[in-house]
Design an enzyme around this catalytic site. Sequence first.
Site, PDB file in Angstrom:
ATOM      1  CE  LYS A 250      -4.558  -0.931   0.972  1.00 21.18           C
ATOM      2  NZ  LYS A 250      -4.707  -2.293   1.488  1.00 21.18           N
ATOM      3  NE  ARG A 251       4.427   0.666   4.393  1.00 21.26           N
ATOM      4  CZ  ARG A 251       5.275  -0.335   4.461  1.00 21.26           C
ATOM      5  NH1 ARG A 251       6.534  -0.148   4.216  1.00 21.26           N
ATOM      6  NH2 ARG A 251       4.856  -1.539   4.792  1.00 21.26           N
TER       7      ARG A 251
END
Length: 479
Positions: A250-251
């Site tokens: 997700k980062r």
Amino acid sequence: MTVRVRIAPSPTGNLHIGTARTAVFNWLFARHHGGKFILRIEDTDLERSRPEYTENIMTGLRWLGLNWDEGPFYQSQRLELYQKAVQQLLDQGLAYRCYTTSEELEALREAQKARGEAPRYDNRHRHLTPAQEAEFQAQGRTFVIRFKIDDDREIVWNDLVRDKMVWRGSDLGGDMVIARASESGSGQPLYNFVVVIDDIDMQISHVIRGEDHIANTAKQILLYEAFGAKIPEFAHTPLILNAEGRKLSKRDGVTSISDFKQMGFTSAGLVNYMTLLGWSPPDSTQEIFTLETAAKEFTFDRVNKAGAKFDWAKLDWLNSQYLHNTPVDKLTDLLIPYWEAAGYSFNGGRERAWLEQLVNLISASLTRLTDAVEMSQMFFTETVELSAEGSQQLQQNGAKTVLAAIITALDNQPQLTEAIAQDIIKQVVKAENVKKGLVMRSLRVALTGDVHGPDLIQSWLLLNQIGLDKPRLNQAVAA
Ligand code: GLU
């Protein structure tokens, strides 16, 4: 052998690029062999599973063209099957009730840690007598069901991607929990167990999944054996890595297929790119293919062991290839939702034929569908804002005179065509005795607000059709 493969997402989030890539490989393998591709929704984790994620997963798979032949099957609807299987192992003495409390397990882990050992269950309740069990129950303890794992066992399989894999029973953390206590009392079967029950029941021939499942495979093989079932082939596909070589997460911004769609990637471009994430065709110079053509050539000996680095530039390039080769009417269909999402209205003569002309004008410059939003903004607003360079251009000597001359010439034309537009420019150059560049640049700024942009004559024609060219020219002269 009939090839039967499955994609088994857990609906605890949107369709992830990693899951989608695994789905691509499953699909390609199934189609290569004329087999079946099955969708199974692994929703046994009731707390984290959500129907909207299931919906997102199915919409994403369909959008990518990864149609499934059977399913969706929902694990939450198959509990009875799992409970029967748990009972079978209990009856055969291959599994047992373990009453160890979480405090006892914690103490065990601490002691192992203190001795510098890896944490594992010590199988302490493997041989409880009925009296001991009764005693634990009388104490109000709950139990889990554990499947016996022989420490001395060697588990070997020939992975289709990673070749020979060898695991020792002693590395599997002790007897494994296959079902947890549940409020209904019948037990909540766990992932590593139900996946095997389902794969047996659905006659899965090849388990193709991410390499993060390798450690599960050793345990699962022991379960296949316990049920006397045929062990499928396994193919563990490489992870997708970010630019730093870590698992894409997700980062890294976007990870779900719906995000990629929103960012303006086409399904064909994205699916083509995912096919190349870990696989290469026999002719490695071939980079553009559909799922169908890739399926003809897909084999696991061309899947890499190493992780696949996610390369945005390559994805953009592939996407642009698709956009440049999509017929105008189809591309218009694809772009309309993006224009709508940007709040653009199709009123005021922006009809289908006009939209297609606009698409024709900008398509060669598109990398992502979203690029069309900014590129075509000036065609959807009444007025345009002048860029700094644009206002400088209008201050040039003769710029406004030239524009005024264009307005006059335009007034004498009932309908603007490409030939007439060219002719007007020629006349103005001659009549005003100026360079053509001055006319072109000033006209562009008046019409579009900027000194750069798509083909000027075509832009002019489009603006003329919706009656915006004269007001903009007037405004520029007055500016
Ligand atoms: N539900 C698992 C996951 O989403 C897949 C398990 C499997 O393919 O065996 O990672």
